[in-house]
Design a protein around this motif. Structure first.
Motif, short mmCIF file in Angstrom:
data_model
loop_
_atom_site.label_atom_id
_atom_site.label_comp_id
_atom_site.label_asym_id
_atom_site.label_seq_id
_atom_site.Cartn_x
_atom_site.Cartn_y
_atom_site.Cartn_z
N ASP A 108 0.81 -1.20 0.00
CA ASP A 108 0.00 0.00 0.00
C ASP A 108 0.85 1.26 0.00
O ASP A 108 0.36 2.35 -0.26
N CYS A 129 -4.39 6.51 -2.41
CA CYS A 129 -5.43 6.17 -3.39
C CYS A 129 -6.51 5.29 -2.75
O CYS A 129 -7.71 5.49 -2.96
N LYS A 130 -6.05 4.32 -1.97
CA LYS A 130 -7.00 3.41 -1.31
C LYS A 130 -7.88 4.18 -0.34
O LYS A 130 -9.09 3.97 -0.26
N LYS A 131 -7.26 5.12 0.40
CA LYS A 131 -8.01 5.93 1.37
C LYS A 131 -9.06 6.78 0.67
O LYS A 131 -10.16 6.99 1.19
N MET A 132 -8.74 7.29 -0.53
CA MET A 132 -9.65 8.15 -1.27
C MET A 132 -10.67 7.35 -2.08
O MET A 132 -11.51 7.92 -2.78
N GLY A 133 -10.58 6.01 -2.00
CA GLY A 133 -11.53 5.17 -2.73
C GLY A 133 -11.25 5.10 -4.22
O GLY A 133 -12.15 4.81 -5.02
N ILE A 134 -9.99 5.36 -4.60
CA ILE A 134 -9.61 5.33 -6.02
C ILE A 134 -9.15 3.92 -6.36
O ILE A 134 -8.06 3.50 -5.96
N LEU A 135 -9.97 3.19 -7.07
CA LEU A 135 -9.67 1.80 -7.38
C LEU A 135 -8.79 1.66 -8.62
O LEU A 135 -8.13 0.65 -8.81
N GLU A 182 -9.09 12.95 -10.72
CA GLU A 182 -9.59 11.61 -11.04
C GLU A 182 -10.56 11.75 -12.21
O GLU A 182 -11.63 12.34 -12.08
#
Length: 234
Positions: A89, A128-134, A162
């Motif tokens: 991560d 990115c994971k925290k912001m929900g960017i898959l 994004e």
């Protein structure tokens, strides 16, 4: 033996290099520093290390300057150091800068043109994971002109956007958009009743700008702004 003594004995910079499987020679070349500057880093002699060296070394290690300073000032223990790069991560993603080119047939469709020789911005996978960017491949960087969003986003700042084909508008969020006359811009979007769009600036000297439902089609909404990076000092 206290915690700091245990930490120093592991030579934190060498621990970081081991995590990246880099030799001293390879690292010095990559970071563009001298042997003497490396020795100052190795001995955690912060009083002799310039800001340029800190920024170069942090970039070469793919960590931010604050993390590097914490490492060198004995605020991490060896166990923490050994896991800086072990967590996937914490991998960094390079975001390239783009411009937009409008379709010459009169529509508001655009193409993204990559700036091959401009700066790249690093974003961590954790962020990115925290912001929900898959899908980080949807992230693009743009350079902004004007002070409409000052003091949050200033003239010549870079923003990370994004870019999605299906983009819900959330009131109060910042979006990047473009039109043929003004290029790339950023504003807070407000969706009034009965369609249309209100473009709101953070700069208190700039009034809201209203687009009717039909006028909204004259702009191309690029995506939601998730981060900004300050302009390069000259």
């Amino acid at each position: 033996m206290n915690t700091n003594e245990t930490y120093v004995s592991y030579k934190p910079l060498n621990t970081l290099l081991d995590s990246l499987a880099q030799s001293k020679t390879e690292f010095i070349k990559k970071a563009n520093i001298t042997d003497c500057e490396f020795e100052d880093l190795e001995s955690c002699n912060l009083g002799c290390i310039s800001a340029r060296v800190i920024m170069n070394v942090a970039s070469a290690l793919n960590i931010n300057a604050d993390t590097l300073l914490s490492v060198l000032s004995n605020k991490f223990d060896e166990k923490q150091l050994s896991h800086i790069y072990s967590d996937p991560d914490k991998q960094f993603i390079k975001i390239k800068r783009y411009d937009v080119l409008f379709d010459d047939k009169g529509s508001n469709k655009i193409s993204f043109i990559e700036h091959r020789y401009d700066r790249e911005i690093l974003v961590s996978g954790c962020y990115c994971k925290k912001m929900g960017i898959l899908n980080p491949d949807k992230l693009k960087c743009f350079k902004i002109s004007g002070d409409f969003m000052s003091p949050l986003i200033c003239n010549n700042d870079y923003v990370i956007v994004e870019c999605k084909e299906e983009l819900p508008i959330i009131d109060g969020q910042i979006y990047a958009f473009a039109d043929k006359d003004h290029g790339i811009m950023v504003r807070r979007f407000i969706s009034p009743l009965h369609g249309g769009l209100i473009l709101r600036s953070d700069n208190p000297s700039v009034d809201d700008f209203y687009l009717s439902k039909d006028e909204k089609n004259s702009i191309f909404i690029i995506g939601k702004v998730i981060e900004r990076s300050g302009c390069v000092l000259e």
